[in-house]
Motif scaffolding. Structure first.
Motif, PDB file in Angstrom:
ATOM      1  N   VAL A 206       0.824  -1.211   0.000  1.00  0.00           N
ATOM      2  CA  VAL A 206       0.000   0.000   0.000  1.00  0.00           C
ATOM      3  C   VAL A 206       0.856   1.257   0.000  1.00  0.00           C
ATOM      4  CG1 VAL A 206      -1.776   1.302   1.246  1.00  0.00           C
ATOM      5  CG2 VAL A 206      -1.873  -1.202   1.181  1.00  0.00           C
ATOM      6  N   VAL A 207       1.857   1.324   0.877  1.00  0.00           N
ATOM      7  CA  VAL A 207       2.626   2.566   1.033  1.00  0.00           C
ATOM      8  C   VAL A 207       4.042   2.464   0.488  1.00  0.00           C
ATOM      9  CG1 VAL A 207       1.295   3.372   3.003  1.00  0.00           C
ATOM     10  CG2 VAL A 207       3.272   1.896   3.388  1.00  0.00           C
ATOM     11  N   GLY A 208       4.474   1.278   0.064  1.00  0.00           N
ATOM     12  CA  GLY A 208       5.806   1.154  -0.503  1.00  0.00           C
ATOM     13  C   GLY A 208       6.893   1.545   0.483  1.00  0.00           C
ATOM     14  N   GLY A 209       7.938   2.174  -0.050  1.00  0.00           N
ATOM     15  CA  GLY A 209       9.076   2.560   0.785  1.00  0.00           C
ATOM     16  C   GLY A 209       9.247   4.051   0.906  1.00  0.00           C
ATOM     17  N   THR A 210       8.153   4.800   0.841  1.00  0.00           N
ATOM     18  CA  THR A 210       8.222   6.258   0.943  1.00  0.00           C
ATOM     19  C   THR A 210       8.257   6.682   2.400  1.00  0.00           C
ATOM     20  OG1 THR A 210       7.055   6.554  -1.159  1.00  0.00           O
ATOM     21  CG2 THR A 210       7.042   8.417   0.374  1.00  0.00           C
ATOM     22  N   PRO A 211       9.353   7.275   2.869  1.00  0.00           N
ATOM     23  CA  PRO A 211       9.490   7.587   4.299  1.00  0.00           C
ATOM     24  C   PRO A 211       8.383   8.480   4.865  1.00  0.00           C
ATOM     25  CG  PRO A 211      11.620   7.743   3.210  1.00  0.00           C
ATOM     26  CD  PRO A 211      10.601   7.571   2.128  1.00  0.00           C
ATOM     27  N   ALA A 212       7.948   9.472   4.094  1.00  0.00           N
ATOM     28  CA  ALA A 212       6.954  10.417   4.630  1.00  0.00           C
ATOM     29  C   ALA A 212       5.652   9.718   4.986  1.00  0.00           C
ATOM     30  CB  ALA A 212       6.686  11.520   3.610  1.00  0.00           C
ATOM     31  N   ASP A 301       8.638   8.725 -18.026  1.00  0.00           N
ATOM     32  CA  ASP A 301       9.642   9.752 -17.751  1.00  0.00           C
ATOM     33  C   ASP A 301       9.451  10.383 -16.375  1.00  0.00           C
ATOM     34  OD1 ASP A 301      10.797   9.336 -20.195  1.00  0.00           O
ATOM     35  OD2 ASP A 301       9.867  11.060 -21.175  1.00  0.00           O
ATOM     36  N   THR A 302       8.219  10.464 -15.926  1.00  0.00           N
ATOM     37  CA  THR A 302       7.952  11.059 -14.621  1.00  0.00           C
ATOM     38  C   THR A 302       8.112  10.049 -13.482  1.00  0.00           C
ATOM     39  OG1 THR A 302       5.581  10.641 -14.922  1.00  0.00           O
ATOM     40  CG2 THR A 302       6.398  12.836 -15.504  1.00  0.00           C
ATOM     41  N   GLY A 303       8.434   8.812 -13.817  1.00  0.00           N
ATOM     42  CA  GLY A 303       8.677   7.801 -12.793  1.00  0.00           C
ATOM     43  C   GLY A 303       7.427   7.204 -12.184  1.00  0.00           C
ATOM     44  N   SER A 317       6.922  -5.920 -24.003  1.00  0.00           N
ATOM     45  CA  SER A 317       7.174  -5.342 -22.688  1.00  0.00           C
ATOM     46  C   SER A 317       5.867  -5.237 -21.921  1.00  0.00           C
ATOM     47  CB  SER A 317       7.829  -3.957 -22.815  1.00  0.00           C
ATOM     48  OG  SER A 317       7.010  -3.088 -23.568  1.00  0.00           O
ATOM     49  N   ALA A 318       5.978  -5.082 -20.628  1.00  0.00           N
ATOM     50  CA  ALA A 318       4.817  -4.930 -19.753  1.00  0.00           C
ATOM     51  C   ALA A 318       5.003  -3.690 -18.901  1.00  0.00           C
ATOM     52  CB  ALA A 318       4.648  -6.166 -18.870  1.00  0.00           C
ATOM     53  N   TYR A 319       3.914  -2.995 -18.671  1.00  0.00           N
ATOM     54  CA  TYR A 319       3.956  -1.781 -17.859  1.00  0.00           C
ATOM     55  C   TYR A 319       3.424  -2.087 -16.457  1.00  0.00           C
ATOM     56  CZ  TYR A 319       4.659   0.752 -22.225  1.00  0.00           C
ATOM     57  OH  TYR A 319       5.163   1.198 -23.416  1.00  0.00           O
ATOM     58  N   ARG A 320       4.054  -1.484 -15.470  1.00  0.00           N
ATOM     59  CA  ARG A 320       3.566  -1.594 -14.104  1.00  0.00           C
ATOM     60  C   ARG A 320       3.702  -0.240 -13.421  1.00  0.00           C
ATOM     61  NH1 ARG A 320       7.714  -2.024 -10.347  1.00  0.00           N
ATOM     62  NH2 ARG A 320       9.774  -2.502 -11.211  1.00  0.00           N
ATOM     63  N   ILE A 321       2.876  -0.021 -12.430  1.00  0.00           N
ATOM     64  CA  ILE A 321       2.900   1.240 -11.680  1.00  0.00           C
ATOM     65  C   ILE A 321       4.047   1.199 -10.678  1.00  0.00           C
ATOM     66  CG2 ILE A 321       1.592   2.709 -10.101  1.00  0.00           C
ATOM     67  CD1 ILE A 321      -0.954   1.701 -11.444  1.00  0.00           C
ATOM     68  N   ALA A 322       4.816   2.268 -10.632  1.00  0.00           N
ATOM     69  CA  ALA A 322       6.031   2.286  -9.810  1.00  0.00           C
ATOM     70  C   ALA A 322       5.746   2.574  -8.343  1.00  0.00           C
ATOM     71  CB  ALA A 322       7.019   3.318 -10.357  1.00  0.00           C
ATOM     72  N   GLU A 323       4.667   3.284  -8.038  1.00  0.00           N
ATOM     73  CA  GLU A 323       4.374   3.699  -6.670  1.00  0.00           C
ATOM     74  C   GLU A 323       3.174   2.918  -6.140  1.00  0.00           C
ATOM     75  OE1 GLU A 323       4.580   4.797  -3.269  1.00  0.00           O
ATOM     76  OE2 GLU A 323       5.947   6.048  -4.447  1.00  0.00           O
TER      77      GLU A 323
END
Length: 495
Positions: A206-212, A301-303, A317-323
């Motif tokens: 759910v929150v990944g590795g984002t410290p905030a 490009d925006t990550g 290729s396959a696309y996946r959401i990074a966040e």
């Protein structure tokens, strides 16, 4: 030898980033230098750079989205405070401000870090600023200025990526290009203080590795145990009074290159619903595949998304959401948004979204974590050699007139430089794996061994499960050294 500033005790991890920034800031050359720091929002870039400035006596300026005149007033006031002046500087243009900034350090004072945080905001109002910095960092500027250690920081990844590319004014000027990444899944578990690997994984999905997201956004609220995970979701993510509720929308709104927001929302929703190919995304949106090229490129490009090549088909290729928070939003929250905005409806939404959460959020995230483990944590003994890349892919089965999805394929190189397929694996989050799964992997390995151009003679078989393994599969793994079983404990603590 000048002692290096110690990393603040309140800063979690980031040892590499801190060391690189300290090394750059302490360079003793007489000339001015340029460094660029980028990364997705909420990763702690500002905290890092502010810490370096505090430790070294550097100048830190956090830009805001403002007009050129207002930005110059803010910059002049900040620089005056830094120097202890009672009256702020009055800069008419950025060329005056840059000239004064480059004189903050002198040969007598030694190197001085100067940070321009949120640099894209400044350039949006003053497009000439990179060219002015190029001149200040050139031969004439170096003669007139001092040993300033200039650091430009920003979260707009496409902008920051282009800052030093191609024919950009600052191309070739940087002595430091530092990307501050999200914490990986093991570091994130330590950051949250979660020891139960199953809880750590669903939380990470759910929150990944984002410290905030573990501090400011939830005020330190961590699920007490697995039973508290659902209530934690209701308290912090599906709660309209908490910032995580609208975070996904803000992530898109903060990207300056995303203009046709309806299309970008649609692409992300399509991927979150399990459509990972360009054709699948186009079908979901009822558009032509050729219409999506620009949108996919901008999102990449925006990550916000990543394009993963097929391990066995170079042109696919396959696309996946990074966040992860975006995946959770588009899979669980967006389809239920009208109900979620009404007080008291979140528990019912969460209850009826359990199947979606498992299949669209946790399942794909578990597969990605398994690939991460194989890429960075699995030992050479486990994989049968040193890995060079880890990807997913599809393998055709002409006899059965079908194709098999391979959750991860680990490649390495032989002593003579030829690429070899070290291992293939299957990942099941909520399913006890048995001998049937192993038989499927053996069938895929047999197909790959018959393919020309694929060295699969010694390919190992990896079974990943979040629910465990049958006695039969454990017995088969015990009898066959090429079979490896990887559970959650091994993902989070073993190799």
């Amino acid at each position: 030898m000048i002692p290096k500033p110690e990393k603040p005790e309140t800063m979690f991890d980031r040892d590499f980033e801190w060391a690189e920034l300290v090394r750059y800031a302490g360079y003793q050359g007489p000339e001015a230098t340029l460094g660029v720091v980028s990364g997705r929002r909420r990763q702690g870039k500002t905290f890092l750079l502010d810490g370096v400035c505090r430790a070294t006596g550097g100048f830190f300026f956090a830009a805001s989205e403002a007009t050129e005149a207002e930005s110059l007033r803010q910059f002049g006031a900040a620089m005056a405070r830094f120097q202890g002046r009672r009256t702020p500087y009055r800069f008419a243009h950025w060329d005056e401000a840059v000239e004064a900034m480059m004189r903050l350090a002198t040969p007598d004072t030694g190197p001085l870090p100067v940070v321009l945080d949120e640099f894209p905001f400044l350039v949006k109002a003053s497009p000439e600023l990179p060219s002015l910095l190029q001149r200040a960092l050139g031969p004439q500027g170096r003669r007139e200025g001092g040993p300033v250690r200039l650091l430009l920081c920003g979260s707009a990844l496409s902008f920051m990526g282009n800052l030093l590319s191609g024919t950009a004014p600052l191309r070739g000027r940087a002595s430091l290009e530092l990307v501050v990444p999200t914490l990986d899944y093991r570091s994130a578990a330590r950051f949250w203080g979660v020891e139960d690997p199953r809880l750590a994984l669903v939380l990470n999905s759910v929150v990944g590795g984002t410290p905030a997201y573990g501090r400011e956004f939830v005020l330190g609220d961590t699920p007490a145990d697995l039973d508290d995970f659902g209530p934690w979701i209701l308290r912090n993510v599906l709660n309209p009074g908490r910032p995580l509720f609208r975070e996904a929308r803000f992530l898109l709104a903060e990207e300056p290159d995303l203009r046709d927001t309806a299309l970008y929302h649609g692409v992300l929703a399509a991927i979150a619903q399990g459509n990972h190919t360009r054709g699948g995304i186009a079908s979901f949106l009822e558009r032509k595949s050729t219409d999506l090229g620009h949108a996919l490129t901008v999102l990449e490009d925006t990550g916000l998304i990543m394009r993963d090549p097929d391990a066995f088909h170079g042109k696919r290729s396959a696309y996946r959401i990074a966040e992860p928070i975006l995946t959770f939003y588009y899979a669980v929250m967006r389809p239920e948004w009208s109900d979620l905005e009404r007080p008291g409806q979140a528990p019912a939404v969460w209850e009826r979204s359990q199947s979606t959460f498992r299949s669209k959020v946790v399942g794909p995230h578990f597969e990605q974590i398994c690939r991460t483990w194989a890429r960075w944590y699995a030992s050479a003994d486990t994989l049968g050699g040193q890995r060079t890349r880890v990807e997913s892919g599809t393998v055709a089965d002409p006899t059965a007139r079908t194709s098999h999805e391979v959750d991860l394929a680990v490649f390495g190189r032989t002593d003579d430089g030829r690429e070899t397929l070290l291992a293939i694996g299957e990942a099941k989050w909520n399913e006890t794996m048995g001998t049937g799964h192993l038989d499927r992997l053996r069938r895929i390995r047999e197909l790959l061994r018959k393919r020309s151009g694929t060295d699969a003679a010694g390919t190992r078989l990896l079974c990943f499960s979040g629910a465990g393994f049958s006695d039969g599969l454990r017995a088969a793994a015990g009898a066959d050294p090429s079979v490896q079983l990887v559970d959650l404990e091994r993902l989070y603590g073993g190799e």
